[in-house]
Motif scaffolding. Structure first.
Motif, PDB file in Angstrom:
ATOM      1  N   LEU A   2       0.859  -1.181   0.000  1.00 34.55           N
ATOM      2  CA  LEU A   2       0.000   0.000   0.000  1.00 34.55           C
ATOM      3  C   LEU A   2       0.897   1.232   0.000  1.00 34.55           C
ATOM      4  CD1 LEU A   2      -2.773   1.392   0.359  1.00 34.55           C
ATOM      5  CD2 LEU A   2      -2.434   1.163   2.826  1.00 34.55           C
ATOM      6  N   VAL A   3       0.689   2.134  -0.944  1.00 31.65           N
ATOM      7  CA  VAL A   3       1.482   3.362  -1.030  1.00 31.65           C
ATOM      8  C   VAL A   3       0.559   4.536  -0.730  1.00 31.65           C
ATOM      9  CG1 VAL A   3       2.891   4.822  -2.523  1.00 31.65           C
ATOM     10  CG2 VAL A   3       3.008   2.342  -2.753  1.00 31.65           C
ATOM     11  N   LEU A   4       0.931   5.346   0.252  1.00 32.31           N
ATOM     12  CA  LEU A   4       0.122   6.490   0.673  1.00 32.31           C
ATOM     13  C   LEU A   4       0.908   7.778   0.556  1.00 32.31           C
ATOM     14  CD1 LEU A   4      -1.295   4.956   3.965  1.00 32.31           C
ATOM     15  CD2 LEU A   4      -2.481   5.149   1.791  1.00 32.31           C
ATOM     16  N   SER A   5       0.215   8.855   0.270  1.00 29.30           N
ATOM     17  CA  SER A   5       0.819  10.188   0.284  1.00 29.30           C
ATOM     18  C   SER A   5       0.384  10.889   1.561  1.00 29.30           C
ATOM     19  CB  SER A   5       0.353  11.001  -0.926  1.00 29.30           C
ATOM     20  OG  SER A   5       0.777  10.405  -2.110  1.00 29.30           O
ATOM     21  N   ARG A   6       1.308  11.510   2.240  1.00 28.06           N
ATOM     22  CA  ARG A   6       1.017  12.245   3.475  1.00 28.06           C
ATOM     23  C   ARG A   6       1.785  13.550   3.449  1.00 28.06           C
ATOM     24  NH1 ARG A   6      -3.223  11.365   5.931  1.00 28.06           N
ATOM     25  NH2 ARG A   6      -3.598  11.475   3.737  1.00 28.06           N
ATOM     26  N   LYS A   7       1.224  14.565   4.067  1.00 33.35           N
ATOM     27  CA  LYS A   7       1.899  15.849   4.205  1.00 33.35           C
ATOM     28  C   LYS A   7       2.478  15.956   5.610  1.00 33.35           C
ATOM     29  CE  LYS A   7      -1.132  18.147   0.926  1.00 33.35           C
ATOM     30  NZ  LYS A   7      -2.166  19.148   0.738  1.00 33.35           N
ATOM     31  N   LEU A   8       3.325  16.946   5.804  1.00 36.21           N
ATOM     32  CA  LEU A   8       3.947  17.177   7.103  1.00 36.21           C
ATOM     33  C   LEU A   8       2.889  17.238   8.202  1.00 36.21           C
ATOM     34  CD1 LEU A   8       6.659  17.768   8.494  1.00 36.21           C
ATOM     35  CD2 LEU A   8       6.206  20.181   8.130  1.00 36.21           C
ATOM     36  N   GLY A   9       3.105  16.475   9.259  1.00 33.53           N
ATOM     37  CA  GLY A   9       2.195  16.459  10.395  1.00 33.53           C
ATOM     38  C   GLY A   9       1.047  15.473  10.269  1.00 33.53           C
ATOM     39  N   GLU A  10       0.830  14.912   9.088  1.00 32.80           N
ATOM     40  CA  GLU A  10      -0.259  13.956   8.919  1.00 32.80           C
ATOM     41  C   GLU A  10       0.152  12.588   9.435  1.00 32.80           C
ATOM     42  OE1 GLU A  10      -2.876  15.767   5.308  1.00 32.80           O
ATOM     43  OE2 GLU A  10      -1.312  14.349   4.750  1.00 32.80           O
ATOM     44  N   LYS A  11      -0.856  11.771   9.760  1.00 29.03           N
ATOM     45  CA  LYS A  11      -0.609  10.485  10.411  1.00 29.03           C
ATOM     46  C   LYS A  11      -1.196   9.336   9.610  1.00 29.03           C
ATOM     47  CE  LYS A  11      -0.749  12.766  14.827  1.00 29.03           C
ATOM     48  NZ  LYS A  11      -0.231  12.401  16.098  1.00 29.03           N
ATOM     49  N   ILE A  12      -0.640   8.157   9.845  1.00 28.82           N
ATOM     50  CA  ILE A  12      -1.151   6.903   9.308  1.00 28.82           C
ATOM     51  C   ILE A  12      -1.387   5.989  10.505  1.00 28.82           C
ATOM     52  CG2 ILE A  12      -0.629   4.876   7.903  1.00 28.82           C
ATOM     53  CD1 ILE A  12       1.227   6.731   6.241  1.00 28.82           C
ATOM     54  N   LEU A  13      -2.572   5.404  10.591  1.00 31.68           N
ATOM     55  CA  LEU A  13      -2.906   4.499  11.681  1.00 31.68           C
ATOM     56  C   LEU A  13      -2.786   3.063  11.194  1.00 31.68           C
ATOM     57  CD1 LEU A  13      -6.106   6.343  12.931  1.00 31.68           C
ATOM     58  CD2 LEU A  13      -3.777   6.617  13.742  1.00 31.68           C
ATOM     59  N   ILE A  14      -2.109   2.230  11.969  1.00 31.54           N
ATOM     60  CA  ILE A  14      -1.970   0.813  11.659  1.00 31.54           C
ATOM     61  C   ILE A  14      -2.612   0.042  12.810  1.00 31.54           C
ATOM     62  CG2 ILE A  14      -0.390  -1.091  11.223  1.00 31.54           C
ATOM     63  CD1 ILE A  14       1.633   1.008  10.214  1.00 31.54           C
ATOM     64  N   GLY A  15      -3.709  -0.610  12.513  1.00 27.99           N
ATOM     65  CA  GLY A  15      -4.448  -1.303  13.567  1.00 27.99           C
ATOM     66  C   GLY A  15      -4.962  -0.300  14.590  1.00 27.99           C
ATOM     67  N   ASP A  16      -5.078  -0.767  15.828  1.00 27.35           N
ATOM     68  CA  ASP A  16      -5.591   0.084  16.909  1.00 27.35           C
ATOM     69  C   ASP A  16      -4.499   0.740  17.728  1.00 27.35           C
ATOM     70  OD1 ASP A  16      -8.220  -0.590  16.267  1.00 27.35           O
ATOM     71  OD2 ASP A  16      -8.200  -2.345  17.582  1.00 27.35           O
ATOM     72  N   SER A  17      -3.224   0.324  17.515  1.00 25.16           N
ATOM     73  CA  SER A  17      -2.217   0.769  18.465  1.00 25.16           C
ATOM     74  C   SER A  17      -0.938   1.349  17.870  1.00 25.16           C
ATOM     75  CB  SER A  17      -1.845  -0.404  19.379  1.00 25.16           C
ATOM     76  OG  SER A  17      -1.343  -1.468  18.607  1.00 25.16           O
ATOM     77  N   ILE A  18      -0.843   1.460  16.536  1.00 26.93           N
ATOM     78  CA  ILE A  18       0.373   1.996  15.927  1.00 26.93           C
ATOM     79  C   ILE A  18       0.035   3.227  15.106  1.00 26.93           C
ATOM     80  CG2 ILE A  18       2.307   1.533  14.369  1.00 26.93           C
ATOM     81  CD1 ILE A  18       1.982  -1.443  15.088  1.00 26.93           C
ATOM     82  N   VAL A  19       0.797   4.303  15.335  1.00 26.64           N
ATOM     83  CA  VAL A  19       0.587   5.564  14.614  1.00 26.64           C
ATOM     84  C   VAL A  19       1.923   6.007  14.014  1.00 26.64           C
ATOM     85  CG1 VAL A  19      -0.128   7.979  14.794  1.00 26.64           C
ATOM     86  CG2 VAL A  19      -1.217   6.257  16.241  1.00 26.64           C
ATOM     87  N   LEU A  20       1.931   6.254  12.704  1.00 29.57           N
ATOM     88  CA  LEU A  20       3.096   6.821  12.024  1.00 29.57           C
ATOM     89  C   LEU A  20       2.788   8.280  11.732  1.00 29.57           C
ATOM     90  CD1 LEU A  20       3.840   4.084   9.333  1.00 29.57           C
ATOM     91  CD2 LEU A  20       4.901   4.347  11.553  1.00 29.57           C
ATOM     92  N   THR A  21       3.715   9.176  12.070  1.00 26.81           N
ATOM     93  CA  THR A  21       3.532  10.604  11.833  1.00 26.81           C
ATOM     94  C   THR A  21       4.678  11.125  10.986  1.00 26.81           C
ATOM     95  OG1 THR A  21       2.501  10.820  14.014  1.00 26.81           O
ATOM     96  CG2 THR A  21       3.218  12.852  12.957  1.00 26.81           C
ATOM     97  N   VAL A  22       4.349  11.901   9.952  1.00 30.51           N
ATOM     98  CA  VAL A  22       5.386  12.542   9.141  1.00 30.51           C
ATOM     99  C   VAL A  22       5.883  13.738   9.940  1.00 30.51           C
ATOM    100  CG1 VAL A  22       5.944  13.672   6.963  1.00 30.51           C
ATOM    101  CG2 VAL A  22       4.296  11.789   7.002  1.00 30.51           C
TER     102      VAL A  22
END
Length: 64
Positions: A2-22
């Motif tokens: 899965l390839v996603l585009s995110r801007k500065l400060g935006e987040k990606i949630l993985i499941g209920d407990s993992i958060v990736l932040t740019v």
């Protein structure tokens, strides 16, 4: 994959407990912040002690 585009400060949630932040974007490099429970091991691919096929239950190997 899965390839996603995110801007500065935006987040990606993985499941209920993992958060990736740019956190930072600079030319050809990005900096990611990872929030995860302490029982989940996170490694960069080049220094991971084990490979995907050999990972233990609950372990996550992140390629950055």
């Amino acid at each position: 994959m899965l390839v996603l585009s995110r801007k500065l400060g935006e987040k990606i949630l993985i499941g209920d407990s993992i958060v990736l932040t740019v956190v930072k974007i600079d030319r050809n490099q990005i900096r990611l912040g990872i929030e995860a429970p302490s029982d989940i091991a996170i490694y960069r691919e080049e220094i991971a002690p084990i490979r995907d096929g050999d990972k233990l239950p609950g372990e996550v190997i992140v390629s950055l």
